[in-house]
Design a protein around this motif. Structure first.
Motif, short mmCIF file in Angstrom:
data_model
loop_
_atom_site.label_atom_id
_atom_site.label_comp_id
_atom_site.label_asym_id
_atom_site.label_seq_id
_atom_site.Cartn_x
_atom_site.Cartn_y
_atom_site.Cartn_z
N GLN A 111 38.92 42.42 23.15
CA GLN A 111 40.24 42.04 23.19
C GLN A 111 41.32 42.29 22.01
OE1 GLN A 111 41.50 40.59 26.18
NE2 GLN A 111 43.44 40.55 25.43
N THR A 112 42.22 43.02 22.16
CA THR A 112 43.29 43.07 21.13
C THR A 112 44.16 42.20 21.03
OG1 THR A 112 42.83 45.52 21.23
CG2 THR A 112 44.98 44.76 20.03
N ILE A 113 44.28 41.57 19.91
CA ILE A 113 45.16 40.20 19.89
C ILE A 113 46.28 40.40 18.64
CG2 ILE A 113 45.29 37.68 19.30
CD1 ILE A 113 42.67 37.59 20.69
N GLU A 114 47.29 40.11 19.03
CA GLU A 114 48.43 40.31 18.10
C GLU A 114 48.47 39.45 16.97
OE1 GLU A 114 50.43 43.06 17.85
OE2 GLU A 114 49.52 44.14 19.42
N LEU A 115 48.49 39.10 15.80
CA LEU A 115 48.56 38.23 15.00
C LEU A 115 49.77 38.22 14.14
CD1 LEU A 115 44.83 37.46 14.14
CD2 LEU A 115 46.45 36.08 15.49
N GLU A 116 50.97 37.72 14.09
CA GLU A 116 52.08 37.88 12.98
C GLU A 116 52.36 39.50 12.73
OE1 GLU A 116 51.04 35.59 9.84
OE2 GLU A 116 51.42 33.59 11.06
N GLY A 117 52.39 40.50 13.82
CA GLY A 117 52.74 41.71 13.59
C GLY A 117 51.42 42.74 13.17
N ARG A 118 50.31 42.03 13.14
CA ARG A 118 49.10 42.93 13.01
C ARG A 118 48.29 42.91 14.48
NH1 ARG A 118 45.65 39.39 9.18
NH2 ARG A 118 46.63 37.64 10.27
N THR A 119 47.52 43.81 14.80
CA THR A 119 46.60 43.79 15.85
C THR A 119 45.20 43.78 15.43
OG1 THR A 119 46.55 46.25 15.88
CG2 THR A 119 48.23 45.34 17.29
N VAL A 120 44.29 42.85 15.97
CA VAL A 120 43.11 42.48 15.48
C VAL A 120 42.09 42.89 17.04
CG1 VAL A 120 41.39 40.89 14.66
CG2 VAL A 120 43.95 41.03 13.80
N GLU A 121 41.03 43.44 16.64
CA GLU A 121 40.33 43.59 17.86
C GLU A 121 39.38 42.64 17.66
OE1 GLU A 121 37.12 46.95 19.64
OE2 GLU A 121 38.10 47.20 17.80
N ALA A 122 39.11 41.77 18.86
CA ALA A 122 37.92 40.50 18.89
C ALA A 122 36.84 40.74 19.80
CB ALA A 122 38.78 39.37 19.23
N LEU A 123 35.95 40.23 19.43
CA LEU A 123 34.69 40.04 20.33
C LEU A 123 35.10 39.09 21.60
CD1 LEU A 123 31.64 40.06 18.17
CD2 LEU A 123 32.32 42.00 19.44
N VAL A 124 34.50 39.46 22.68
CA VAL A 124 34.89 38.41 23.86
C VAL A 124 33.46 37.77 24.25
CG1 VAL A 124 35.78 38.34 26.27
CG2 VAL A 124 36.72 39.97 24.60
N SER A 125 33.72 36.44 24.44
CA SER A 125 32.56 35.66 25.07
C SER A 125 32.73 34.84 26.24
CB SER A 125 31.95 34.88 23.71
OG SER A 125 30.77 34.18 24.27
N GLN A 126 31.74 35.26 27.08
CA GLN A 126 32.21 34.32 28.22
C GLN A 126 31.19 33.08 28.34
OE1 GLN A 126 29.53 34.77 31.97
NE2 GLN A 126 31.37 35.64 33.01
N TYR A 127 31.73 31.78 28.22
CA TYR A 127 31.17 30.49 28.39
C TYR A 127 31.09 29.97 29.76
CZ TYR A 127 30.64 25.42 27.76
OH TYR A 127 30.20 24.13 27.55
N VAL A 128 29.81 29.73 30.43
CA VAL A 128 29.95 29.15 31.61
C VAL A 128 29.02 27.93 31.69
CG1 VAL A 128 29.43 29.49 34.25
CG2 VAL A 128 29.92 31.27 32.70
N ALA A 129 29.68 26.69 32.29
CA ALA A 129 28.88 25.38 32.16
C ALA A 129 28.62 24.92 33.64
CB ALA A 129 29.58 24.58 31.34
N TRP A 130 27.66 24.36 33.91
CA TRP A 130 27.25 23.73 35.30
C TRP A 130 26.94 22.53 34.98
CZ3 TRP A 130 25.59 28.79 34.08
CH2 TRP A 130 26.10 29.77 34.89
N LEU A 131 27.20 21.39 35.69
CA LEU A 131 26.95 19.97 35.55
C LEU A 131 26.14 19.83 37.09
CD1 LEU A 131 26.93 17.33 34.18
CD2 LEU A 131 28.91 16.87 35.01
N ASP A 132 25.03 19.18 36.99
CA ASP A 132 24.32 18.99 38.21
C ASP A 132 24.32 20.01 39.22
OD1 ASP A 132 23.13 16.61 37.32
OD2 ASP A 132 24.81 15.29 38.25
N ARG A 133 24.05 21.25 38.67
CA ARG A 133 23.92 22.74 39.50
C ARG A 133 25.50 23.19 40.01
NH1 ARG A 133 20.29 19.54 42.36
NH2 ARG A 133 18.25 19.76 41.63
N ARG A 134 26.49 22.37 39.74
CA ARG A 134 27.70 22.67 40.31
C ARG A 134 28.68 23.36 38.78
NH1 ARG A 134 25.34 22.89 44.59
NH2 ARG A 134 25.13 21.12 45.72
#
Length: 459
Positions: A111-134
């Motif tokens: 993911q490319t993100i703009e930081l005060e005039g700079r562009t920074v390429e970032a890693l992307v992480s998917q977090y998924v949580a289940w509570l009692d299988r839901r």
């Protein structure tokens, strides 16, 4: 690099993996689309004084008060937060008295993100949580490492679920738009150092103080030395302890007797060479037989299979050290399965068989490729959908569909088209509250998974 903008939508499964053609998203909840990557969400407070009432540390202890530079931001190799070297991380625990499970997956996109005039390429992480299988929470997180070796958090898109629908997106923020980038791990933290992994006072805020270094903690393969213990201050003035371990990153949160999450397994660091042991495959195939036998009321067959599975598990334990949390997970699942078969309870037996299959698959994570694991996980969520459809639990079905879609979106390369077609058929039937149609489509999806040229572990 090409800019990737995530098209994740509230309650919507996009199947928008790089390399796929555009598809029309289907929403199991009928929610309104929400453009993400720091898109609409609760308004960010404009005042800068919302931290005034918190017991924050003096500026002299802060180690995050500099402007980072990023020559190679996606090489996140800080030993206490090595996200670019972790393919999949599994944590298990309890929250509000329920069984809590999280899976964190490094995605292939950046993911490319703009930081005060700079562009920074970032890693992307998917977090998924289940509570009692839901399905409980989903977050897409963005991380980078600066030239000094510190890891920075550039925001997240958050989706909190209830009954399979997105209840809110509280916690969503984007660095450079909503507030500053936030340090999540210094290059060499020392006792007394302070930093803020989230730093928008009054909206998203965490302040961390290092309380111990060089700690030894029990891990999936034995003792892990060099761990860091921190105390984390939250916006409501409460605190909790966290541990970060070399090679693993976030290792545990909370304490026994309260909400607690602990790392059960991480790959690549815990990966093992060679195929899964035959004993694990016997547990998976036995769980599949019992899932079918319970529906057909073949209880003698189910009882015999349970005995064989118990023998297979004892044999696997005898092979050597088993990751402690996964050992406990399988012990609990097998006990539940034995009780359910003894009670001749069809739906409880089918549910217990899914739990055993998932525990076996967690152990196979050390041996199989991510795509093999994820195809097998989709198969398990299809079984879960069949159980929930038999119980006429529409909220659970919606959550099952969300889970299937999230796992599908992990693929760096799409699986065969027939799998996608059958996933959409399941979605469509469930959207129409057509439980018999959803069941039929789910069975067709199971067949498509079995035919996949990638191969699915014998479940």
């Amino acid at each position: 690099m090409k800019r990737i903008r995530f098209a994740m939508v509230v309650g919507i499964l996009t199947f928008g993996v790089a390399g796929c053609g555009e598809e029309t998203p289907i929403s199991p909840a009928g929610d309104i689309a929400l453009e993400t990557a720091g898109g609409r969400g609760p308004a960010i407070p404009s005042s800068g004084h919302e931290c005034d009432g918190l017991p924050t540390a003096p500026l002299s202890q802060r180690v995050d008060l500099y402007t980072p530079t990023f020559a190679n931001p996606t090489s996140v190799t800080n030993p206490l937060f090595p996200i670019s070297e972790l393919d999949r991380v599994l944590l298990l625990g309890t929250v509000d008295g329920g069984d809590f499970r999280t899976e964190t997956t490094l995605l292939s996109q950046t993911q490319t993100i703009e930081l005060e005039g700079r562009t920074v390429e970032a890693l992307v992480s998917q977090y998924v949580a289940w509570l009692d299988r839901r399905i409980h929470e989903v977050a897409i997180d963005w991380y980078v490492q600066d030239d000094l070796g510190a890891v920075w958090y550039l925001g997240e898109d958050v989706f909190n679920y209830d009954e399979g629908r997105v209840e809110d997106t509280e916690g969503t923020w984007l660095a450079g738009k909503d507030g500053p980038e936030a340090m999540i791990m210094p290059p060499d933290p020392q006792v007394g150092d302070v930093w803020r992994p989230e730093n928008i006072c009054g909206f998203v805020f965490e302040e961390v103080t290092a309380t111990a270094t060089g700690v030894t903690v029990p891990g999936p393969q034995g003792q892990v030395s060099g761990a860091l213990v921190v105390s984390e201050l939250h916006m409501d003035a409460t605190t909790e302890d966290k541990i970060f371990a070399p090679g693993y990153g976030e290792f545990s949160t909370g304490s026994p007797g309260s909400d607690i999450e602990a790392l059960a397994l991480a790959v690549q660091i815990d990966a093992l060479a060679g195929p899964p042991p035959a004993e694990l495959e016997a547990l998976s195939s036995g769980a599949a037989r019992i899932f079918r036998a319970a529906r057909a009321r073949k209880w003698n067959d189910a009882s015999d299979t349970v005995e064989d599975m118990a023998d297979a598990w004892a044999a696997f334990q005898a092979l050597g050290f088993v990751p402690p949390l996964l050992d406990a997970e399988m012990e609990t699942a097998l006990e539940y399965l034995v009780e359910s078969v003894d009670d001749r309870d069809i739906e409880e037996t089918r549910q217990a068989s899914i739990d055993v299959a998932r525990a076996s698959l967690d152990l196979q994570l050390r041996h199989l490729s991510r795509d093999e694991i994820d195809l097998a996980q989709i198969d398990l969520w299809v079984r879960q959908l069949l159980v929930d459809a038999a119980a006429h639990d529409l909220g659970a079905i919606r959550g099952d569909i969300v889970s299937i879609g999230l796992i599908r979106d992990r693929f760096a390369h799409p699986p065969v088209a027939d799998i996608d077609a059958q996933i959409r058929a399941v979605q469509s039937a469930a959207l129409a509250a057509n439980l018999s149609g959803a069941t039929e489509a789910a069975v067709r999806l199971q067949n498509a998974l079995a035919r996949s040229s990638r191969g699915v572990p014998r479940l």
